[in-house]
Design an enzyme around this catalytic site. Structure first.
Site, PDB file in Angstrom:
ATOM      1  N   HIS A  52      59.246  93.092  65.320  1.00 31.05           N
ATOM      2  CA  HIS A  52      58.117  92.024  65.594  1.00 31.05           C
ATOM      3  C   HIS A  52      57.007  92.676  66.739  1.00 31.05           C
ATOM      4  O   HIS A  52      56.667  91.943  67.393  1.00 31.05           O
ATOM      5  CB  HIS A  52      58.685  90.701  66.058  1.00 31.05           C
ATOM      6  CG  HIS A  52      59.764  90.213  65.207  1.00 31.05           C
ATOM      7  ND1 HIS A  52      59.640  89.418  64.123  1.00 31.05           N
ATOM      8  CD2 HIS A  52      61.062  90.602  65.080  1.00 31.05           C
ATOM      9  CE1 HIS A  52      61.035  89.051  63.404  1.00 31.05           C
ATOM     10  NE2 HIS A  52      61.829  89.855  64.184  1.00 31.05           N
ATOM     11  N   SER A  60      33.210 109.042  72.157  1.00 27.73           N
ATOM     12  CA  SER A  60      32.234 107.912  72.058  1.00 27.73           C
ATOM     13  C   SER A  60      30.849 108.452  72.403  1.00 27.73           C
ATOM     14  O   SER A  60      30.680 109.099  73.249  1.00 27.73           O
ATOM     15  CB  SER A  60      32.577 106.816  72.782  1.00 27.73           C
ATOM     16  OG  SER A  60      31.395 105.896  72.969  1.00 27.73           O
ATOM     17  N   LYS A  91      36.278 107.887  76.445  1.00 26.54           N
ATOM     18  CA  LYS A  91      36.869 107.349  75.333  1.00 26.54           C
ATOM     19  C   LYS A  91      37.448 108.595  74.410  1.00 26.54           C
ATOM     20  O   LYS A  91      36.891 109.609  74.507  1.00 26.54           O
ATOM     21  CB  LYS A  91      35.855 106.612  74.027  1.00 26.54           C
ATOM     22  CG  LYS A  91      35.776 105.215  74.563  1.00 26.54           C
ATOM     23  CD  LYS A  91      36.742 104.484  74.676  1.00 26.54           C
ATOM     24  CE  LYS A  91      37.419 103.880  73.175  1.00 26.54           C
ATOM     25  NZ  LYS A  91      36.469 103.119  72.525  1.00 26.54           N
ATOM     26  N   GLU A 149      42.765 106.185  61.990  1.00 29.39           N
ATOM     27  CA  GLU A 149      41.967 104.731  61.875  1.00 29.39           C
ATOM     28  C   GLU A 149      41.366 105.116  60.286  1.00 29.39           C
ATOM     29  O   GLU A 149      41.239 104.344  59.210  1.00 29.39           O
ATOM     30  CB  GLU A 149      40.973 104.698  62.417  1.00 29.39           C
ATOM     31  CG  GLU A 149      41.380 104.205  63.985  1.00 29.39           C
ATOM     32  CD  GLU A 149      39.999 104.127  65.165  1.00 29.39           C
ATOM     33  OE1 GLU A 149      39.272 103.229  65.065  1.00 29.39           O
ATOM     34  OE2 GLU A 149      40.108 105.225  65.878  1.00 29.39           O
TER      35      GLU A 149
END
Ligand code: ARG
Length: 467
Positions: free
Chosen positions: A164, A285, A291, A298
């Site tokens: 979970h 970024s 970043k 992704e």
């Protein structure tokens, strides 16, 4: 000989028609941009067919020689072409036959005797499919091997295991990694069965009713590297089950990779900080200098969408088909090509990402909370004959006690524990060691060093068995 053919529109079926196709229909009808990549297989299949026709007495020795040499020349010309742009032909089968006739004259028109584009496309697609499956097997097993190597490299690192997405029980980091390798081994297994299913020769089925000439289909199959021939010509030209199962495999692998990618996104963020992907697999970024984005994961997660979608597209195309060959089947290739291309790109990228990955042992150690050992605390009592239900309740009460006092479970005193249940001894504090907890689970498939070693051996064996 070879004149420029770039602007001569060409179809294989003009005889009974007076007018040409409308431009809209021509655009809809054309599959050349998609099936261009089948040209090598079409040439190969055509050479085998010519040889078969000669064996059947339909082509003379001279004719088959001219056709075969012509097809070799066609392959040379196709090799030199940048792609289908500028060609007006309907599909790759049309291109090959047109180039052949341009090269050797009207004898080229004999090649198509007894053969239909339906069995041609079914054959070319399977030839392409078998090569594609082998490529996917190689790339997939490369990823599994990279995961196994990383699992060996991080042996000894104990991390939180989650259910979970809440801390559950400590596990070796190698155990987590291997949990992402086994699904891919199952995918390899599936690919093996796809290969077997694909390995059937449809050629010789004609349009639907088989070939009128005495073609030796077994010999054709052997020539083209197929192990079996199809048993029913109507099924032969319309069966795309192997492609659907390839797409299912692609979708399943897409889902597996997406789950693994999700782990990597999560574990590499600043809140977790367990994992660091190599610079070659992360991006910065344009706006925020700090970043470090896990784009490889992704994109992999995102690509699973088209892999699942391609399966749905194929199933939907197949669903409504009446008996025999139907033109809907032209839609079969794009989905398969796309899934194979997608996985062909994703698998090496994920392999590199895994190889580049490092674990932050300090961050992982900091994250391990003593509450994760509450199950071990209950197991401690079970070893002293306390029924598990009662032990579970006691451990829960101790977690609540520690939580209420703002302390960790491991900071409770022996008196406090015995206040809840008299079964605790001095040695209870030994369980508050995640490494010991991991080591205590020694059955097959569990987390001890020896069990993980056995798992790595089993994985190597399974890998060898699926290829
Ligand atoms: N271009 C077609 C395809 O990609 C070839 C088969 C055409 N067959 C036919 N009967 N029109 O599937």
């Amino acid at each position: 000989m070879a004149k420029d053919s770039s602007d001569s529109g060409h179809t294989l079926w003009g005889g009974r028609f007076e007018g040409g196709l409308s431009p809209e229909m021509e655009a809809l009808n054309r599959s050349l941009d998609v099936d261009w990549r089948l040209w090598r297989h079409d040439v190969r299949g055509s050479r085998a067919w010519a040889a078969g026709l000669a064996r059947a007495g339909i082509l003379s020795a001279d004719e088959v020689l001219r056709i075969d040499q012509g097809l070799i020349e066609v392959a040379r010309r196709l090799e030199a072409m940048p792609g289908p742009r500028g060609l007006a032909d309907e599909d790759i089968h049309t291109v090959v036959e047109r180039l052949l006739t341009e090269t050797i004259g009207s004898v080229g028109g004999k090649l198509h005797s007894g053969r239909s584009r339906n069995d041609q496309v079914a054959t070319d697609f399977r030839l392409w499919g078998m090569a594609a499956v082998r490529l996917l097997q190689a790339r997939l097993s490369g990823l599994v091997r990279a995961i196994a190597e990383k699992a060996r490299e991080v042996e000894g690192v104990v991390m939180p295991g989650y259910t979970h997405l809440q801390q559950a029980q400590p596990v070796p980091a190698s155990h987590w990694l291997l949990s992402r390798a086994w699904p891919l081994v199952r995918d390899l297994d599936h690919l093996g069965s796809v290969l077997k299913e694909c390995d059937v020769l449809p050629l010789g089925s004609g349009a639907i009713a088989g070939c009128p000439f005495d073609i030796d289909r077994e010999a054709l199959a052997a020539d083209l590297g197929f192990s079996r021939v199809s048993e029913n010509s109507m099924d032969g030209v319309s069966d795309r089950d192997w492609a659907a199962r390839l797409l299912f495999g692609g979708a399943m692998t897409g889902v597996h990779l997406s789950q693994f990618a999700e782990d990597l996104v999560l574990f590499s963020n600043s809140e977790f900080g367990f994992v660091r992907l190599g610079d070659g697999y992360t991006t910065g970024s344009s706006l925020m200098p700090q970043k470090r984005n896990p784009d490889v994961a992704e994109l992999t997660r995102g690509k699973s969408g088209r892999l699942v979608g391609n399966l749905m597209a194929m199933m939907t195309v197949l669903k409504g088909l009446p008996t025999g060959y139907n033109r809907d089947l032209q839609e079969d290739k794009e989905a398969v090509f796309d899934s194979v291309d997608t996985l062909g790109g994703v698998l090496p990228a994920m392999t590199g990402a895994v190889q580049s990955m490092t674990l932050d042992r300090d961050r992982i150690a900091e994250a391990l909370r003593a509450e994760m050992l509450a199950t071990d605390l209950a197991d401690y009592l079970v070893r002293r004959s306390v029924p598990f239900r009662e032990a579970h309740h006691v451990a829960g009460a101790l977690v609540r006690l520690a939580e209420g006092a703002g302390r960790q479970l491991s900071d409770l005193t022996l008196d406090e524990m015995n206040g809840v249940h008299p079964g605790f001894g001095d040695d209870v504090f030994e369980i508050f060691d995640p490494a010991a907890s991991v080591e205590s689970r020694d059955v097959r498939g569990a987390t001890s060093r020896e069990a993980v070693e056995a798992q790595l051996d089993a994985l190597a064996k399974a890998l060898a068995g699926t290829l």
